[in-house]
Design an enzyme around this catalytic site. Structure first.
Site, PDB file in Angstrom:
ATOM      1  N   GLU A 248       0.882  -1.177   0.000  1.00 40.21           N
ATOM      2  CA  GLU A 248       0.000   0.000   0.000  1.00 40.21           C
ATOM      3  C   GLU A 248       0.912   1.218   0.000  1.00 40.21           C
ATOM      4  O   GLU A 248       1.571   1.502   1.008  1.00 40.21           O
ATOM      5  CB  GLU A 248      -0.888   0.001   1.248  1.00 40.21           C
ATOM      6  CG  GLU A 248      -1.838  -1.175   1.339  1.00 40.21           C
ATOM      7  CD  GLU A 248      -2.852  -1.197   0.207  1.00 40.21           C
ATOM      8  OE1 GLU A 248      -3.086  -0.153  -0.426  1.00 40.21           O
ATOM      9  OE2 GLU A 248      -3.391  -2.281  -0.059  1.00 40.21           O
ATOM     10  N   CYS A 282      -2.824   9.208   3.475  1.00 39.67           N
ATOM     11  CA  CYS A 282      -2.579   8.812   2.087  1.00 39.67           C
ATOM     12  C   CYS A 282      -3.804   9.064   1.213  1.00 39.67           C
ATOM     13  O   CYS A 282      -3.697   9.112  -0.001  1.00 39.67           O
ATOM     14  CB  CYS A 282      -2.176   7.346   2.035  1.00 39.67           C
ATOM     15  SG  CYS A 282      -3.343   6.291   2.921  1.00 39.67           S
ATOM     16  N   GLU A 384       4.163  13.312  -4.757  1.00 39.94           N
ATOM     17  CA  GLU A 384       3.468  13.287  -3.476  1.00 39.94           C
ATOM     18  C   GLU A 384       4.164  14.225  -2.483  1.00 39.94           C
ATOM     19  O   GLU A 384       5.363  14.113  -2.260  1.00 39.94           O
ATOM     20  CB  GLU A 384       3.463  11.860  -2.915  1.00 39.94           C
ATOM     21  CG  GLU A 384       2.638  11.745  -1.652  1.00 39.94           C
ATOM     22  CD  GLU A 384       2.680  10.358  -1.015  1.00 39.94           C
ATOM     23  OE1 GLU A 384       3.771   9.757  -0.972  1.00 39.94           O
ATOM     24  OE2 GLU A 384       1.620   9.896  -0.562  1.00 39.94           O
TER      25      GLU A 384
HETATM   26  P1  NDP Z   1       8.316   4.906   4.342  1.00 38.44           P
HETATM   27  O1  NDP Z   1       8.200   4.134   3.084  1.00 38.44           O
HETATM   28  O2  NDP Z   1       9.498   5.763   4.522  1.00 38.44           O
HETATM   29  O3  NDP Z   1       8.271   3.939   5.605  1.00 38.44           O
HETATM   30  C1  NDP Z   1       7.235   3.015   5.851  1.00 38.44           C
HETATM   31  C2  NDP Z   1       7.762   1.930   6.775  1.00 38.44           C
HETATM   32  O4  NDP Z   1       8.748   1.168   6.084  1.00 38.44           O
HETATM   33  C3  NDP Z   1       8.453   2.474   8.019  1.00 38.44           C
HETATM   34  O5  NDP Z   1       8.222   1.600   9.098  1.00 38.44           O
HETATM   35  C4  NDP Z   1       9.900   2.470   7.579  1.00 38.44           C
HETATM   36  O6  NDP Z   1      10.813   2.509   8.655  1.00 38.44           O
HETATM   37  C5  NDP Z   1       9.962   1.172   6.816  1.00 38.44           C
HETATM   38  N1  NDP Z   1      11.082   1.055   5.880  1.00 38.44           N
HETATM   39  C6  NDP Z   1      11.875   2.032   5.376  1.00 38.44           C
HETATM   40  N2  NDP Z   1      12.820   1.500   4.563  1.00 38.44           N
HETATM   41  C7  NDP Z   1      12.607   0.163   4.544  1.00 38.44           C
HETATM   42  C8  NDP Z   1      13.241  -0.929   3.877  1.00 38.44           C
HETATM   43  N3  NDP Z   1      14.281  -0.764   3.052  1.00 38.44           N
HETATM   44  N4  NDP Z   1      12.751  -2.176   4.073  1.00 38.44           N
HETATM   45  C9  NDP Z   1      11.676  -2.371   4.867  1.00 38.44           C
HETATM   46  N5  NDP Z   1      11.053  -1.381   5.543  1.00 38.44           N
HETATM   47  C10 NDP Z   1      11.491  -0.122   5.369  1.00 38.44           C
HETATM   48  O7  NDP Z   1       6.969   5.747   4.476  1.00 38.44           O
HETATM   49  P2  NDP Z   1       6.618   6.809   5.578  1.00 38.44           P
HETATM   50  O8  NDP Z   1       6.732   6.197   6.933  1.00 38.44           O
HETATM   51  O9  NDP Z   1       7.363   8.061   5.267  1.00 38.44           O
HETATM   52  O10 NDP Z   1       5.056   7.012   5.298  1.00 38.44           O
HETATM   53  C11 NDP Z   1       4.550   7.893   4.369  1.00 38.44           C
HETATM   54  C12 NDP Z   1       4.197   7.180   3.081  1.00 38.44           C
HETATM   55  O11 NDP Z   1       3.263   6.150   3.333  1.00 38.44           O
HETATM   56  C13 NDP Z   1       3.534   8.103   2.080  1.00 38.44           C
HETATM   57  O12 NDP Z   1       4.082   7.872   0.815  1.00 38.44           O
HETATM   58  C14 NDP Z   1       2.089   7.665   2.121  1.00 38.44           C
HETATM   59  O13 NDP Z   1       1.363   7.918   0.951  1.00 38.44           O
HETATM   60  C15 NDP Z   1       2.219   6.208   2.370  1.00 38.44           C
HETATM   61  N6  NDP Z   1       0.988   5.659   2.906  1.00 38.44           N
HETATM   62  C16 NDP Z   1       0.233   4.850   2.115  1.00 38.44           C
HETATM   63  C17 NDP Z   1      -0.976   4.364   2.566  1.00 38.44           C
HETATM   64  C18 NDP Z   1      -1.803   3.444   1.735  1.00 38.44           C
HETATM   65  O14 NDP Z   1      -2.703   2.828   2.282  1.00 38.44           O
HETATM   66  N7  NDP Z   1      -1.557   3.309   0.455  1.00 38.44           N
HETATM   67  C19 NDP Z   1      -1.486   4.709   3.900  1.00 38.44           C
HETATM   68  C20 NDP Z   1      -0.596   5.555   4.652  1.00 38.44           C
HETATM   69  C21 NDP Z   1       0.601   6.014   4.165  1.00 38.44           C
HETATM   70  P3  NDP Z   1      11.431   3.953   9.065  1.00 38.44           P
HETATM   71  O15 NDP Z   1      10.317   4.706   9.680  1.00 38.44           O
HETATM   72  O16 NDP Z   1      12.510   3.620  10.012  1.00 38.44           O
HETATM   73  O17 NDP Z   1      11.952   4.573   7.808  1.00 38.44           O
END
Ligand code: NDP
Length: 480
Positions: A248, A282, A384
């Site tokens: 997602e 999102c 975004e």
């Molecule tokens: P990120 O992609 O930066 O992070 C999401 C999660 O993934 C965090 O727990 C992050 O840890 C972890 N992560 C980061 N790098 C890796 C990796 N290489 N391997 C595995 N896990 C990893 O997103 P954000 O937290 O910045 O959230 C915002 C984004 O989420 C926006 O783009 C938004 O649109 C999207 N979103 C989508 C939704 C949907 O339903 N489609 C709903 C809500 C949000 P860490 O925090 O340590 O980086």
């Protein structure tokens, strides 16, 4: 200062490294707790606990699993005030939003899937004179759930609840930017009597913990919500390992307003759809397309309402927009406002950071910002931003509205505002998005599929979709 710990094999545990990351309250810019800086060693411990718990958990009677998930929901509800305060403090969102949306929804997620597992059915197909095929839906084993910071416990529980309900054991990672409610959840699970190892929560950085979960050979499915770039990286790692993936990802959602809409009601709801949770949902609409004949009227009424929104201390009742989740994210949003100006956009309101005094003088706040005069193809309209920034663009007719709405790599959600029923259905069919709201926004029925198309992700969450994702279908044929 409170120290958060991992939840592994039914116990709270310090990270193997012994090191912690500062957890900052975005409304004040102050460190208020410490989050484990875990790594692959903690993920390995979590996996080992989950693997050991799996045979028993996957064979636990459905009613017993249902009761346990219900007890977790009750446990969150009993500690509602604590969860609300933690969610707001971690993320910067208004306290009243956490109370109205985030925490009740986490409770509903557990209740919904507790009940769903008792009604989940699989198919059978009769071949006359030959036999019967039936589909056995079995749990997968140990699965990974990774969630972002914008709706911390809401999205974390949205993944964990169906994974557990269907009999899987889980290694989960919340965002290290907002770890607190996941930590409270581990306490609730201990109190609820969830067997050791069934759910394991490993806190830390995505590049260490998240990556280790995705790379782990024994973790057979990954349910991820987050940014599109992270999703790409996860897919690149997990696909050659033949893992099941639900991604997602990001969005840049269109809001399409026709001249025949209920004007006043539409203006009011679009303000909510644009700026709830500081625009960090999102599903927020960030590209607003308005039929030319009402463009000026809509623009003026919309901007007048946006100017009345109060950016303030999340703890105060009259606050509409709280703090942006982090300093880095605040700077990213401001850089996009700067870009919008360079691209020829006219700032109708907002356009800079909001400076607060007192307790919040060092917090991260941005004014709700409305921009007009940009080409629909420019970067501001294509990338975004994930903050309180929206653009207004006029359109001539339905075809042009659809063309501009669909001219983007994302396809998460959309909303259409009209009183013409035929047009509403026509546009809903043609819009490239996983969700279309007509004359409404963010109405969620947990039974329906949730997710995006194009660069907004693959797979669907919600209802039976999540139950299917977390189970493997096996076809069994019996000769007659
Ligand atoms: P990120 O992609 O930066 O992070 C999401 C999660 O993934 C965090 O727990 C992050 O840890 C972890 N992560 C980061 N790098 C890796 C990796 N290489 N391997 C595995 N896990 C990893 O997103 P954000 O937290 O910045 O959230 C915002 C984004 O989420 C926006 O783009 C938004 O649109 C999207 N979103 C989508 C939704 C949907 O339903 N489609 C709903 C809500 C949000 P860490 O925090 O340590 O980086």
């Amino acid at each position: 200062m409170e120290t958060i710990n991992n939840y592994i094999n039914g116990e709270l545990a310090a990270p193997v490294s012994g090191t912690y990351i500062d957890n900052i309250e975005p409304a004040t810019g102050q460190v208020f707790s410490l989050c484990p800086d875990s790594d692959e060693r903690d993920v390995q411990l979590a996996y080992a606990a989950a693997k050991q718990a799996y045979p028993k958990w996957s064979n636990t009677p459905l009613e017993e699993r249902m009761m346990l998930l219900m007890r977790i929901a009750d446990g969150i509800e009993k500690r509602m005030d604590e969860f609300v305060a933690a969610e707001s403090k971690d993320n910067g969102k208004p306290l009243k939003l956490a109370r109205a949306v985030d925490i009740p929804r986490a409770v509903s997620n557990f209740r919904f899937y507790a009940s769903a597992i008792q009604h989940f059915a699989s198919e059978s197909h009769h071949m006359p004179g030959v036999g019967i095929n039936y589909t056995l839906r079995q749990s997968i084993g140990v699965v990974g759930c990774i969630s972002p910071w914008n709706l911390p416990i809401y999205l974390f529980s949205w993944k964990i609840a169906p994974a557990l309900a269907t009999g899987n054991c889980v290694v989960a990672k919340p965002s290290e930017i907002t770890p607190y409610t996941a930590y409270l959840l581990s306490q609730v699970c201990m109190d609820a009597g969830l067997p050791n190892g069934v759910l394991n929560i490993v806190h830390g950085l995505g590049t260490k913990v998240g990556q280790a979960i995705v790379e782990h050979e024994g973790i057979k499915a990954i349910s991820f919500t987050g940014g599109t770039e992270t999703g790409k990286r996860i897919a690149a790692t997990a696909a050659p390992m033949f893992k099941k993936l639900s991604l997602e990802l990001g969005g840049k959602n269109p809001t399409i307003i026709f001249a025949d809409c209920d004007f006043e009601a539409t203006v009011k709801q679009i303000v909510t759809a644009s700026f709830s949770n500081q625009g960090e949902i999102c599903l927020c609409g960030s590209r607003i397309f308005v039929e030319k004949s009402i463009f000026e009227k809509f623009r003026d009424a919309f901007v007048a309402r946006v100017k009345k929104l109060k950016v303030g201390d999340p703890n105060e009742d009259e606050t509409n927009l709280g703090a942006i989740v982090s300093l880095a994210h605040k700077n990213k949003i401001l850089s996009y406002i700067h870009l919008a100006k360079e691209e020829g956009g006219k700032i109708l309101c907002g356009g800079s950071e909001a400076k607060l005094s007192g307790r919040c003088e060092n917090g991260y706040f941005v004014e709700p910002t409305v921009i007009e005069g940009l080409d629909y193809r420019c970067r501001t309209n294509q990338e975004e931003i994930f903050g309180p920034v929206v653009t207004l663009t006029p359109f001539e007719n339905e075809e042009e509205a659809l063309m501009m709405a669909n001219s983007i790599k994302y396809g998460l959600s959309s909303s259409v505002w009209t009183n013409d029923l035929k047009r509403a259905h026509r546009v809903a069919e043609k819009i490239e998005a996983g969700i279309v709201w007509i004359n409404s926004w963010l109405v969620r029925d947990l039974r329906t599929p949730f997710g995006g198309v194009k660069a907004s992700g693959v797979g669907r969450e919600g209802g039976w979709e999540a139950m299917r994702f977390f189970t493997e279908p096996k076809n069994v044929f019996i000769k007659s």
